[in-house]
Design an enzyme around this catalytic site. Sequence first.
Site, PDB file in Angstrom:
ATOM      1  N   GLY A 291      10.558  -3.607   0.205  1.00  0.00           N
ATOM      2  CA  GLY A 291      10.116  -4.533  -0.823  1.00  0.00           C
ATOM      3  C   GLY A 291       8.634  -4.367  -1.087  1.00  0.00           C
ATOM      4  O   GLY A 291       7.911  -3.775  -0.283  1.00  0.00           O
TER       5      GLY A 291
ATOM      6  N   GLN B  17       0.428  -7.080  -3.546  1.00  0.00           N
ATOM      7  CA  GLN B  17       0.149  -5.956  -2.645  1.00  0.00           C
ATOM      8  C   GLN B  17      -0.442  -4.753  -3.375  1.00  0.00           C
ATOM      9  O   GLN B  17      -0.990  -3.855  -2.733  1.00  0.00           O
ATOM     10  CB  GLN B  17       1.416  -5.531  -1.898  1.00  0.00           C
TER      11      GLN B  17
ATOM     12  N   CYS C  19       5.472  -4.416   7.294  1.00  0.00           N
ATOM     13  CA  CYS C  19       4.937  -4.676   5.952  1.00  0.00           C
ATOM     14  C   CYS C  19       4.081  -3.486   5.531  1.00  0.00           C
ATOM     15  O   CYS C  19       3.289  -2.975   6.331  1.00  0.00           O
ATOM     16  CB  CYS C  19       4.096  -5.958   5.990  1.00  0.00           C
ATOM     17  N   LEU C  20       4.226  -3.079   4.279  1.00  0.00           N
ATOM     18  CA  LEU C  20       3.426  -1.961   3.781  1.00  0.00           C
ATOM     19  C   LEU C  20       1.930  -2.261   3.820  1.00  0.00           C
ATOM     20  O   LEU C  20       1.120  -1.342   3.903  1.00  0.00           O
ATOM     21  CB  LEU C  20       3.848  -1.593   2.358  1.00  0.00           C
TER      22      LEU C  20
ATOM     23  N   HIS D 191      10.234 -12.546   2.805  1.00  0.00           N
ATOM     24  CA  HIS D 191       8.974 -11.850   3.090  1.00  0.00           C
ATOM     25  C   HIS D 191       8.133 -11.716   1.814  1.00  0.00           C
ATOM     26  O   HIS D 191       6.933 -11.991   1.816  1.00  0.00           O
ATOM     27  CB  HIS D 191       9.293 -10.471   3.690  1.00  0.00           C
ATOM     28  N   GLU D 192       8.779 -11.294   0.725  1.00  0.00           N
ATOM     29  CA  GLU D 192       8.046 -11.073  -0.523  1.00  0.00           C
ATOM     30  C   GLU D 192       7.595 -12.388  -1.153  1.00  0.00           C
ATOM     31  O   GLU D 192       6.495 -12.476  -1.705  1.00  0.00           O
ATOM     32  CB  GLU D 192       8.867 -10.242  -1.501  1.00  0.00           C
TER      33      GLU D 192
ATOM     34  N   HIS E 147       4.461 -13.409   0.357  1.00  0.00           N
ATOM     35  CA  HIS E 147       3.318 -12.710  -0.261  1.00  0.00           C
ATOM     36  C   HIS E 147       2.850 -13.442  -1.519  1.00  0.00           C
ATOM     37  O   HIS E 147       1.644 -13.604  -1.739  1.00  0.00           O
ATOM     38  CB  HIS E 147       3.676 -11.274  -0.627  1.00  0.00           C
TER      39      HIS E 147
END
Length: 172
Positions: free
Chosen positions: A46, A51, A91-92, A133-134, A137
């Site tokens: 994702g 991000q 996480c990226l 998770h997203e 963010h």
Amino acid sequence: MAIRMIREENDEILKKKSRVVEVIDDKIKELVKDMIETAHKNNGVGLAAVQVGVLKRVFIVDLYEEGKEPLVLINAEITQTKGEHEVEEGCLSFPNQFAKLIRPKEITVTYLDINGKREKLKCKGLLAQAICHEIDHLNGEVFIDKIIPGTLEVITEKDRENKLEDRRKQQG
């Protein structure tokens, strides 16, 4: 389409709350295409707009399932949760860091798709986890703030790829 730079760990934009998308125009559609390409390039499940430095309530999720397009969620809101369980996340924006945290087992989420159509989705497993998770963010929250103490693990890039592949197989 373009690969965008992923904002990492100490970038203060990751702690800012994203703004509602008022109009799904060509600029938003281009952002979404770039986000999909960026997530794929980085083996991400994702990616939220914040991000890549854009404070808009937009994110994508791609479980890399055969024949399925990435899911695009705009102005998403979780309307219901059911149960809790311990999961492992990465996480990226926090390269090669994984930890355990508590997430809902199942969720219901409402959102706009890329064409502005209101959608409702009930999901569980990795998809529910990724959406939670997203959405975090979008609210200026990062997974590292929610981890179970003592579970943070920093791994090599190869180990990261293996972990992602294992999670996709488990979802299977």
